[in-house]
Design an enzyme around this catalytic site. Structure first.
Site, mmCIF file in Angstrom:
data_model
loop_
_atom_site.group_PDB
_atom_site.id
_atom_site.type_symbol
_atom_site.label_atom_id
_atom_site.label_comp_id
_atom_site.label_asym_id
_atom_site.label_seq_id
_atom_site.Cartn_x
_atom_site.Cartn_y
_atom_site.Cartn_z
ATOM 1 C CD GLN A 49 25.201 -9.304 58.279
ATOM 2 O OE1 GLN A 49 26.056 -9.720 57.503
ATOM 3 N NE2 GLN A 49 24.498 -10.110 59.034
ATOM 4 N N GLY A 50 22.384 -5.157 57.229
ATOM 5 C CA GLY A 50 21.114 -4.837 57.845
ATOM 6 C C GLY A 50 20.037 -5.748 57.292
ATOM 7 C CE1 TYR A 51 19.562 -10.595 58.490
ATOM 8 C CE2 TYR A 51 20.676 -9.041 59.907
ATOM 9 C CZ TYR A 51 20.631 -10.261 59.275
ATOM 10 O OH TYR A 51 21.679 -11.129 59.418
ATOM 11 C CG LEU A 52 15.791 -4.764 53.137
ATOM 12 C CD1 LEU A 52 15.881 -5.147 51.674
ATOM 13 C CD2 LEU A 52 15.438 -3.301 53.302
ATOM 14 C CD GLU A 70 13.616 -5.777 60.468
ATOM 15 O OE1 GLU A 70 14.406 -6.341 61.250
ATOM 16 O OE2 GLU A 70 12.653 -6.361 59.948
#
Length: 155
Positions: A27-30, A82
């Site tokens: 998982q990643g964060y915009l 990010e």
């Protein structure tokens, strides 16, 4: 659309024997701004887009919106995130009437294991397994969005 959960550190990996399911998660964060995190997740062979609001004063409740998206779109969105993609395995363990989601982290967050339990109210009681350690519900360092920017290994 309100998520109510508690978070705990985990003492050891004895929970694994009781797990009825497990999935690798990337998982990643915009956006990792606490007022509105926007997360892209691949769990197993499914993709998800999730928006979360800021937590209340107890750290237990916050707005959450999640939709399943095609996995190929999730893979492309992960490339826009990010820096600091979270890599973990989630184990699901049923204790009493509840399911604990236990995340074992890898990479930059290796050595960290966190258990979460979703509740229907902030005052709901639940059975605590013997592998639970300190509660960290209101400690923002244990939020995945924080871990993506401030890895556990650097603490």
């Amino acid at each position: 659309m309100i998520e109510i959960e508690k978070k705990f550190l985990v003492l050891n990996d004895s929970f694994k024997a009781a797990a009825f399911a497990q999935n690798r998660i990337a998982q990643g964060y915009l956006s990792s701004v606490p007022e509105r995190t926007v997360r892209v997740r691949i769990k197993g062979n499914k993709g998800y887009l999730t928006i979360k609001g800021i937590s209340n004063d107890t750290g237990m409740s916050r707005f959450e919106w999640e939709k399943e998206i095609p996995i190929d779109e999730a893979q492309k969105l992960l490339l826009l995130c990010e820096k600091g993609i979270i890599d973990k395995t989630r184990f699901e363990v049923k204790i009493g009437n509840h399911i604990f989601e236990v995340d074992e982290f890898y990479g930059e967050n290796e050595g960290l294991i966190i258990a979460e339990i979703e509740l229907t109210s902030e005052t709901e009681t639940f059975e605590k397994p013997n592998w639970l350690a300190k509660e960290v519900t209101n400690d923002k360092r244990y939020y995945n969005a924080y871990l993506s920017n401030h890895p556990y290994k650097n603490w």
